[in-house]
Design a protein around this motif. Structure first.
Motif, PDB file in Angstrom:
ATOM      1  N   GLU A 149       0.965  -1.222  -0.227  1.00  0.00           N
ATOM      2  CA  GLU A 149      -0.053  -0.050   0.185  1.00  0.00           C
ATOM      3  C   GLU A 149       0.995   1.343   0.108  1.00  0.00           C
ATOM      4  N   PHE A 150       0.755   2.126  -1.089  1.00  0.00           N
ATOM      5  CA  PHE A 150       1.384   3.448  -1.104  1.00  0.00           C
ATOM      6  C   PHE A 150       0.588   4.424  -0.389  1.00  0.00           C
ATOM      7  N   PHE A 151       0.895   5.242   0.603  1.00  0.00           N
ATOM      8  CA  PHE A 151      -0.073   6.283   1.202  1.00  0.00           C
ATOM      9  C   PHE A 151       0.541   7.240   1.628  1.00  0.00           C
ATOM     10  N   ASP A 152      -0.319   8.283   2.044  1.00  0.00           N
ATOM     11  CA  ASP A 152       0.286   9.335   2.700  1.00  0.00           C
ATOM     12  C   ASP A 152      -0.900   9.933   3.955  1.00  0.00           C
ATOM     13  N   TYR A 153       0.039   9.933   5.232  1.00  0.00           N
ATOM     14  CA  TYR A 153      -0.890  10.191   6.263  1.00  0.00           C
ATOM     15  C   TYR A 153      -1.845  11.343   6.270  1.00  0.00           C
TER      16      TYR A 153
ATOM     17  N   HIS B 233       0.398   3.677  13.548  1.00  0.00           N
ATOM     18  CA  HIS B 233      -0.153   3.804  12.258  1.00  0.00           C
ATOM     19  C   HIS B 233      -1.738   3.673  12.295  1.00  0.00           C
ATOM     20  N   VAL B 234      -2.196   3.036  13.302  1.00  0.00           N
ATOM     21  CA  VAL B 234      -3.709   2.811  13.270  1.00  0.00           C
ATOM     22  C   VAL B 234      -4.273   4.050  13.991  1.00  0.00           C
TER      23      VAL B 234
ATOM     24  N   LEU C 120       1.764  -4.556   3.670  1.00  0.00           N
ATOM     25  CA  LEU C 120       3.025  -3.441   3.598  1.00  0.00           C
ATOM     26  C   LEU C 120       2.578  -2.231   3.357  1.00  0.00           C
ATOM     27  N   PRO C 121       2.604  -1.410   4.444  1.00  0.00           N
ATOM     28  CA  PRO C 121       2.268  -0.054   3.978  1.00  0.00           C
ATOM     29  C   PRO C 121       3.739   0.578   3.818  1.00  0.00           C
ATOM     30  N   LYS C 122       3.428   1.475   2.629  1.00  0.00           N
ATOM     31  CA  LYS C 122       4.901   2.079   2.199  1.00  0.00           C
ATOM     32  C   LYS C 122       4.571   3.349   2.174  1.00  0.00           C
ATOM     33  N   GLN C 123       5.430   4.477   3.159  1.00  0.00           N
ATOM     34  CA  GLN C 123       5.454   5.739   3.157  1.00  0.00           C
ATOM     35  C   GLN C 123       5.620   6.390   1.755  1.00  0.00           C
ATOM     36  N   PHE C 124       4.445   6.982   1.198  1.00  0.00           N
ATOM     37  CA  PHE C 124       4.610   7.663   0.144  1.00  0.00           C
ATOM     38  C   PHE C 124       3.991   9.350   0.435  1.00  0.00           C
ATOM     39  N   PRO C 125       4.856  10.091   0.960  1.00  0.00           N
ATOM     40  CA  PRO C 125       4.442  11.397   1.467  1.00  0.00           C
ATOM     41  C   PRO C 125       4.545  12.281   0.352  1.00  0.00           C
ATOM     42  N   ILE C 126       3.579  12.520  -0.547  1.00  0.00           N
ATOM     43  CA  ILE C 126       3.657  13.179  -1.834  1.00  0.00           C
ATOM     44  C   ILE C 126       2.880  14.590  -1.658  1.00  0.00           C
ATOM     45  N   LEU C 127       2.147  14.757  -0.585  1.00  0.00           N
ATOM     46  CA  LEU C 127       1.467  16.001  -0.383  1.00  0.00           C
ATOM     47  C   LEU C 127       2.020  17.192   0.427  1.00  0.00           C
ATOM     48  N   ASP C 128       3.433  16.978   0.542  1.00  0.00           N
ATOM     49  CA  ASP C 128       3.887  18.230   1.015  1.00  0.00           C
ATOM     50  C   ASP C 128       4.296  19.365  -0.113  1.00  0.00           C
ATOM     51  N   ARG C 129       4.422  20.362   0.246  1.00  0.00           N
ATOM     52  CA  ARG C 129       4.567  21.522  -0.771  1.00  0.00           C
ATOM     53  C   ARG C 129       5.956  22.405  -0.179  1.00  0.00           C
ATOM     54  N   PRO C 130       6.687  22.823  -1.299  1.00  0.00           N
ATOM     55  CA  PRO C 130       7.967  23.610  -0.722  1.00  0.00           C
ATOM     56  C   PRO C 130       7.793  24.563   0.228  1.00  0.00           C
TER      57      PRO C 130
ATOM     58  N   THR D 161      -1.149  17.300  12.229  1.00  0.00           N
ATOM     59  CA  THR D 161      -0.002  18.498  12.637  1.00  0.00           C
ATOM     60  C   THR D 161       1.092  17.864  13.319  1.00  0.00           C
ATOM     61  N   GLU D 162       2.114  18.694  13.515  1.00  0.00           N
ATOM     62  CA  GLU D 162       3.109  18.389  14.329  1.00  0.00           C
ATOM     63  C   GLU D 162       2.941  17.771  15.724  1.00  0.00           C
ATOM     64  N   GLU D 163       1.996  18.552  16.194  1.00  0.00           N
ATOM     65  CA  GLU D 163       1.325  18.441  17.426  1.00  0.00           C
ATOM     66  C   GLU D 163       0.637  16.856  17.573  1.00  0.00           C
ATOM     67  N   LEU D 164      -0.083  16.859  16.488  1.00  0.00           N
ATOM     68  CA  LEU D 164      -0.893  15.512  16.514  1.00  0.00           C
ATOM     69  C   LEU D 164       0.020  14.269  16.628  1.00  0.00           C
ATOM     70  N   ILE D 165       1.133  14.417  15.689  1.00  0.00           N
ATOM     71  CA  ILE D 165       2.078  13.349  15.533  1.00  0.00           C
ATOM     72  C   ILE D 165       2.677  12.733  16.854  1.00  0.00           C
ATOM     73  N   TYR D 166       3.105  13.795  17.749  1.00  0.00           N
ATOM     74  CA  TYR D 166       3.669  13.613  19.019  1.00  0.00           C
ATOM     75  C   TYR D 166       2.796  13.063  20.164  1.00  0.00           C
ATOM     76  N   LYS D 167       1.434  13.761  19.799  1.00  0.00           N
ATOM     77  CA  LYS D 167       0.206  13.277  20.712  1.00  0.00           C
ATOM     78  C   LYS D 167       0.008  11.964  20.593  1.00  0.00           C
ATOM     79  N   THR D 168      -0.070  11.520  19.319  1.00  0.00           N
ATOM     80  CA  THR D 168      -0.516  10.004  18.951  1.00  0.00           C
ATOM     81  C   THR D 168       0.825   9.333  19.298  1.00  0.00           C
ATOM     82  N   ALA D 169       1.930   9.522  19.068  1.00  0.00           N
ATOM     83  CA  ALA D 169       2.954   8.652  19.797  1.00  0.00           C
ATOM     84  C   ALA D 169       2.953   8.436  21.401  1.00  0.00           C
TER      85      ALA D 169
END
Length: 261
Positions: free
Chosen positions: A102-106, A167-168, A131-141, A178-186
């Motif tokens: 699976e190719f996906f973006d969070y 992941h779940v 097999l989840p594959k990290q495919f982060p394509i939504l970032d912008r410069p 958001t950065e906050e959500l990432i660390y809160k989830t962790a």
């Protein structure tokens, strides 16, 4: 050419094109009698006039199959990396007979809404290796690279043995990533945050993400989610049944290729 005859021609073309290759290639195929063909065309014409969307569906399906055919050579070239990478996270049955890559973006809304369907299939089937594959394509410069940050956090979580939990939780979060959500989830799944942040800076993790991005783009994935299931490719969030059918076809091919058959 009239509208009616256009519908008929398109439908007949689609019907011939979309039938299995083995049926098209049979040298002893019986030609259709002209009178019988006229009857078939009349019935088909009436049906298409009542259901014109069928033609567009057939055209879209033909285009999808053409896209998949173009992707398969690259998929075969990268299959061992995609399916046999020992350091890659695995969800479901590690010894499953069918592998879903699976190719996906969070940050992809389609990925997150489709995620329960994917997990439903994995749990109900019991013999799927996801097999989840990290495919982060939504970032912008001009923006903070949140897709890549989430991907780094997920692979860092894998180093602590908690990839699936993270992941779940992140895929199921209702809020935007958001950065906050990432660390809160962790933190919510019991990860050591200090260790996680240190591992997120690991060059090997960044290289793994970069490799997956390059391979996915080389294969031809232009969006997310995308799934490789045997010789089939599911493009987009097509639902539980579409995934289940692809898994069934993969199993049929495995069975037919078995030495006992």
């Amino acid at each position: 050419m009239t509208i009616k005859s256009t519908f008929v021609a398109a439908a007949l073309t689609a019907a011939v094109t979309l039938q299995p290759a083995s049926a098209q290639d049979k040298p002893d195929a019986v030609a259709v009698d002209p009178a019988e063909r006229a009857k078939i065309e009349a019935v088909l014409q009436d049906y298409l006039l009542e259901n014109p969307e069928i033609v567009m569906y057939a055209i879209r399906e033909l285009q999808r199959r053409q896209s998949v055919a173009q992707m398969l050579p690259s998929i075969e070239m990268y299959r061992s990396f995609l399916e046999e990478d020992k350091g890659a996270p695995v969800i479901g049955n590690p010894d499953g007979d069918v592998t879903i890559v699976e190719f996906f973006d969070y940050r992809c809304g389609y990925c997150r809404r489709h995620f329960p369907e994917v997990m439903r299939l994995v749990k109900e089937d019991g013999n799927i290796r996801l097999l989840p594959k990290q495919f982060p394509i939504l970032d912008r410069p001009e923006e903070k690279a949140l897709s890549r940050m989430a991907a780094q956090a997920a692979l860092a979580a894998n180093k602590q043995g908690k990839f699936e939990e993270f992941h779940v939780a992140l895929m199921g979060a209702g809020a935007s990533v958001t950065e906050e959500l990432i660390y809160k989830t962790a933190t919510s799944v019991g990860l050591d945050l200090t260790q996680l942040k240190a591992d997120m800076a690991d060059k090997l993790i960044d290289k793994r993400i970069g490799n997956t991005l390059a391979i996915g783009q080389d294969i031809g994935f232009e969006g997310t989610p995308g799934y490789i299931i045997g010789k089939d490719v599911v493009l987009g969030a097509e639902g539980y049944d579409r995934l289940r059918q692809a898994v069934a076809r993969a199993r049929e091919k495995l069975a037919s290729a078995s030495p006992s058959n």
